[in-house]
Structures are given as structure tokens and as C-alpha cells.
Scaffold this active site. Structure first.
Site, PDB file in Angstrom:
ATOM      1  N   ASP A  20      28.843  41.415  40.062  1.00 22.78           N
ATOM      2  CA  ASP A  20      28.091  42.588  39.630  1.00 22.78           C
ATOM      3  C   ASP A  20      28.341  42.865  38.151  1.00 22.78           C
ATOM      4  OD1 ASP A  20      26.350  44.678  39.917  1.00 22.78           O
ATOM      5  OD2 ASP A  20      27.756  46.010  40.936  1.00 22.78           O
ATOM      6  N   GLY A  21      27.298  43.319  37.484  1.00 22.43           N
ATOM      7  CA  GLY A  21      27.429  43.724  36.089  1.00 22.43           C
ATOM      8  C   GLY A  21      26.744  42.785  35.106  1.00 22.43           C
ATOM      9  N   ARG A  70      31.863  49.398  46.154  1.00 22.01           N
ATOM     10  CA  ARG A  70      31.043  49.382  47.374  1.00 22.01           C
ATOM     11  C   ARG A  70      30.994  47.971  47.910  1.00 22.01           C
ATOM     12  NH1 ARG A  70      27.885  52.256  43.894  1.00 22.01           N
ATOM     13  NH2 ARG A  70      26.706  50.463  43.158  1.00 22.01           N
ATOM     14  N   LEU A  71      30.714  47.865  49.227  1.00 20.84           N
ATOM     15  CA  LEU A  71      30.538  46.529  49.809  1.00 20.84           C
ATOM     16  C   LEU A  71      29.070  46.100  49.798  1.00 20.84           C
ATOM     17  CD1 LEU A  71      33.026  46.480  52.815  1.00 20.84           C
ATOM     18  CD2 LEU A  71      33.157  45.173  50.696  1.00 20.84           C
ATOM     19  N   SER A  72      28.151  47.060  49.721  1.00 24.79           N
ATOM     20  CA  SER A  72      26.722  46.746  49.627  1.00 24.79           C
ATOM     21  C   SER A  72      26.261  45.676  50.621  1.00 24.79           C
ATOM     22  CB  SER A  72      26.378  46.308  48.193  1.00 24.79           C
ATOM     23  OG  SER A  72      26.677  47.336  47.281  1.00 24.79           O
ATOM     24  N   LEU A  98      37.572  22.817  49.340  1.00 25.65           N
ATOM     25  CA  LEU A  98      37.161  24.222  49.201  1.00 25.65           C
ATOM     26  C   LEU A  98      35.761  24.367  49.808  1.00 25.65           C
ATOM     27  CD1 LEU A  98      37.356  27.126  47.899  1.00 25.65           C
ATOM     28  CD2 LEU A  98      36.240  26.148  45.893  1.00 25.65           C
ATOM     29  N   GLU A 131      41.375  43.077  52.016  1.00 25.00           N
ATOM     30  CA  GLU A 131      41.856  43.891  50.901  1.00 25.00           C
ATOM     31  C   GLU A 131      40.746  43.921  49.856  1.00 25.00           C
ATOM     32  OE1 GLU A 131      44.570  45.597  50.853  1.00 25.00           O
ATOM     33  OE2 GLU A 131      45.281  44.784  52.759  1.00 25.00           O
ATOM     34  N   ARG A 171      34.927  42.840  43.724  1.00 27.34           N
ATOM     35  CA  ARG A 171      33.630  43.237  43.156  1.00 27.34           C
ATOM     36  C   ARG A 171      33.853  43.621  41.705  1.00 27.34           C
ATOM     37  NH1 ARG A 171      28.770  46.743  45.622  1.00 27.34           N
ATOM     38  NH2 ARG A 171      27.392  46.605  43.818  1.00 27.34           N
ATOM     39  N   HIS A 196      22.578  36.990  33.718  1.00 30.18           N
ATOM     40  CA  HIS A 196      22.708  36.057  34.850  1.00 30.18           C
ATOM     41  C   HIS A 196      23.124  34.675  34.342  1.00 30.18           C
ATOM     42  CE1 HIS A 196      21.136  39.216  37.248  1.00 30.18           C
ATOM     43  NE2 HIS A 196      19.881  39.084  36.872  1.00 30.18           N
ATOM     44  N   ARG A 224      18.039  41.141  30.860  1.00 27.82           N
ATOM     45  CA  ARG A 224      18.950  41.034  32.008  1.00 27.82           C
ATOM     46  C   ARG A 224      19.224  39.577  32.395  1.00 27.82           C
ATOM     47  NH1 ARG A 224      19.956  45.101  35.216  1.00 27.82           N
ATOM     48  NH2 ARG A 224      20.019  43.727  37.014  1.00 27.82           N
ATOM     49  N   ARG A 258      13.839  44.090  43.082  1.00 27.70           N
ATOM     50  CA  ARG A 258      13.875  44.078  41.611  1.00 27.70           C
ATOM     51  C   ARG A 258      12.515  43.658  41.050  1.00 27.70           C
ATOM     52  NH1 ARG A 258      19.942  42.249  39.705  1.00 27.70           N
ATOM     53  NH2 ARG A 258      21.008  43.714  41.074  1.00 27.70           N
TER      54      ARG A 258
HETATM   55  C1  IPE Z   1      24.704  40.869  39.590  1.00 28.36           C
HETATM   56  O1  IPE Z   1      24.541  41.616  38.405  1.00 28.36           O
HETATM   57  C2  IPE Z   1      23.679  39.773  39.727  1.00 28.36           C
HETATM   58  C3  IPE Z   1      23.142  39.511  41.076  1.00 28.36           C
HETATM   59  C4  IPE Z   1      23.797  39.636  42.178  1.00 28.36           C
HETATM   60  C5  IPE Z   1      21.758  39.044  41.184  1.00 28.36           C
HETATM   61  P1  IPE Z   1      23.478  42.777  38.341  1.00 28.36           P
HETATM   62  O2  IPE Z   1      22.144  42.174  38.074  1.00 28.36           O
HETATM   63  O3  IPE Z   1      23.538  43.607  39.591  1.00 28.36           O
HETATM   64  O4  IPE Z   1      23.948  43.603  37.088  1.00 28.36           O
HETATM   65  P2  IPE Z   1      23.888  45.185  36.864  1.00 28.36           P
HETATM   66  O5  IPE Z   1      24.487  45.858  38.055  1.00 28.36           O
HETATM   67  O6  IPE Z   1      22.455  45.552  36.683  1.00 28.36           O
HETATM   68  O7  IPE Z   1      24.698  45.421  35.628  1.00 28.36           O
HETATM   69 MG    MG Z   2      24.391  45.423  40.088  1.00 23.35          MG
END
Ligand code: IPE
Ligand code: MG
Length: 250
Positions: free
Chosen positions: A22-23, A198-200, A135, A211, A192, A39, A35, A73
Site C-alpha cells: 500500500d502507498g 486494516r486487513l482490507s 519459497l 501478528e 501492511r 506501481h 499513480r 479504480r
Molecule cells: C497499492 O498502492 C497498489 C495496489 C495494491 C494496486 P495504492 O495504489 O493503494 O496506493 P495509495 O494507497 O493510493 O497511496
Molecule cells: Mg491504497
């Protein structure tokens, strides 16, 4: 790059680590980039983390790469993520194969919105690496835990309706055997990134006693060192699985 493993106890390495990436969007936004650039940057973070998992000796690593909710999205971003997931598989699979990584996928693959190319490349990667066992790298793709559990329930109901099992024999083990990857072990640790706590809808069945670890850094800044920190933190936790805390007597 090699990790200094002296900070962790080799006897208490988590077997299964889950990653909620995330992020990426925020990382790109901070740089005035689209954005999608976030990625792209997240790929290096993921594969450095995979190398870390190999070094540390984690046996299962599950990464949440696309959720059943991510279809909401913008069309452009969804298209990009489909292309990127597929492109990444073909670029990375030989290297992963050489490292003894088995690539697997968990999610609703019957969804008609998944392009055929993605389905094809997932099947090829799975097949190529099926014999590896160093793995297990699971891509949770078009994944949602509630859907997974609902599909398991439907499968069991079908068997009952066909007279192949009695409803009374349904127990936790049977539900587990009907999940996407029946032999997937419980999660020991879920990470996360980005500070969200959150676990989402990520691996709800397997996370029952996991944990949880929430580093504040954005996913593209994550790497093998951050994974090692997470494992070190995990090792300080007192896992009790519902039993009482142990207090020194006297
Ligand atoms: C995670 O980052 C990427 C995916 C799981 C597709 P985000 O795309 O959710 O990034 P933020 O939350 O908008 O910063
Ligand atoms: Mg996100």
C-alpha cells in the site's frame, strides 16, 4: 546485497508472511508523478523483498497485488495494473524459477474482466515453477477473502447436495481444504505498508492468529531490510493463540 541475519532468531522465522502493498499512489503523488509511476516503483520493492524472504528463510510469501475491490479504480489504472501484473510475470519468472521459487495465484480467476493474456501468463508461470519448493510466492490477484470463503462454502454445499458428504462433518479443516490454495498455512505475520492499519479483506481465514505489523513507509520504499525489521519485531511478540498470558509467579 546480503542481510545481517544476526538480529533474528533462526529458530523462530515466520513460515508465512503476507504483504499488503500500500502507498504506491501516495509515493507517486509526493513526486508529482502519475499513480502508475508508483506501481512501477513498487516492483523493485516487491522483488527485493522476495530476495529478503529467500535469505531469511521464509517459506511462504503472499503479496496482495490486486483486490476484488480494485476494479472500482479509474479504468486507466485498472488497465495499467492488468498489463503490469502480466508483464511482470513474464519478465520475472525465469529469475524466480532459477532461485527455486514456486509461483502461485490465489483469487477468483473465473472473473470475465481478467484479460485472457493474464490468465495465460499466470498458468505458464505456475506450470514452469511447479516443481520448486524453496519459497512459495503467492500473488493474491483478483483476491477477496470473503469471496474465497463464500466459494468454499458453495463447493461444500454442492458436495452435500450431491450426497457426497453429510453436513454434520463440515469442520474447519474441510473449509480450509476448499480455499484457493488448500495447503496454504496460516499467516504468522501480515505487513501492511503506508501506515494504514486494516486487513482490507486480505486472507481473513489465514490471518486468524497472525501478528500484524504496520510500518509507516510507502510500499515503493519497502525492501529486504524492512522485511528483516518486521521479522525482528515479530520475534518480540508473545504468540498465545488464545491461551492465558504467563506471568512470573511469586
Ligand atoms: C497499492 O498502492 C497498489 C495496489 C495494491 C494496486 P495504492 O495504489 O493503494 O496506493 P495509495 O494507497 O493510493 O497511496
Ligand atoms: Mg491504497
Amino acid at each position: 546485497m546480503t542481510l545481517d541475519l544476526s538480529t533474528v532468531d533462526p529458530e523462530r522465522i515466520p513460515t508465512h508472511v503476507g504483504l499488503i502493498l500500500d502507498g504506491n499512489g501516495r509515493w507517486a503523488n509526493q513526486r508529482g508523478l502519475p499513480r502508475t509511476a508508483g506501481h512501477l516503483a513498487g516492483e523493485e520493492a516487491l522483488f527485493d523483498t522476495v530476495e529478503g524472504a529467500l535469505e531469511i528463510g521464509v517459506s511462504w510469501l503472499t503479496a496482495f497485488t490486486f483486490s476484488t475491490e480494485n476494479w472500482e479504480r479509474d479504468e486507466e489504472e485498472v488497465e495499467f495494473l492488468m498489463w503490469f501484473n502480466e508483464d511482470l510475470l513474464t519478465r520475472r519468472r525465469d529469475e524466480l524459477h532459477t532461485q527455486g521459487v514456486r509461483m502461485r495465484f490465489a483469487g477468483d480467476m473465473s472473473d470475465p474482466r481478467i484479460p485472457d493474456r493474464n490468465r495465460k501468463h499466470m498458468a505458464e508461470a505456475e506450470e514452469l515453477t511447479a516443481g520448486n519448493d524453496r519459497l512459495q510466492l503467492v500473488f493474491a490477484f483478483n483476491y477477496g477473502a470473503r469471496r474465497e470463503i463464500a466459494e468454499a462454502a458453495a463447493g461444500i454445499a454442492r458436495e452435500a447436495a450431491e450426497g457426497r458428504l453429510e453436513p454434520d462433518v463440515v469442520d474447519e479443516d474441510m473449509v480450509r481444504r476448499h480455499l484457493y490454495i488448500p495447503e496454504m498455512p496460516d499467516l504468522d505475520l501480515v505487513i501492511r505498508s503506508s501506515g494504514e492499519m486494516r486487513l482490507s479483506n486480505f486472507l481473513l481465514w489465514h490471518a486468524a492468529y497472525a501478528e500484524l505489523y504496520f510500518p509507516g513507509i510507502l510500499w515503493p520504499d519497502f525492501d529486504r531490510h524492512a522485511l528483516l525489521d518486521a521479522v525482528a519485531e515479530y520475534q518480540t511478540r508473545d504468540r498465545r493463540f488464545g491461551s492465558a498470558a504467563d506471568f512470573p509467579s511469586g
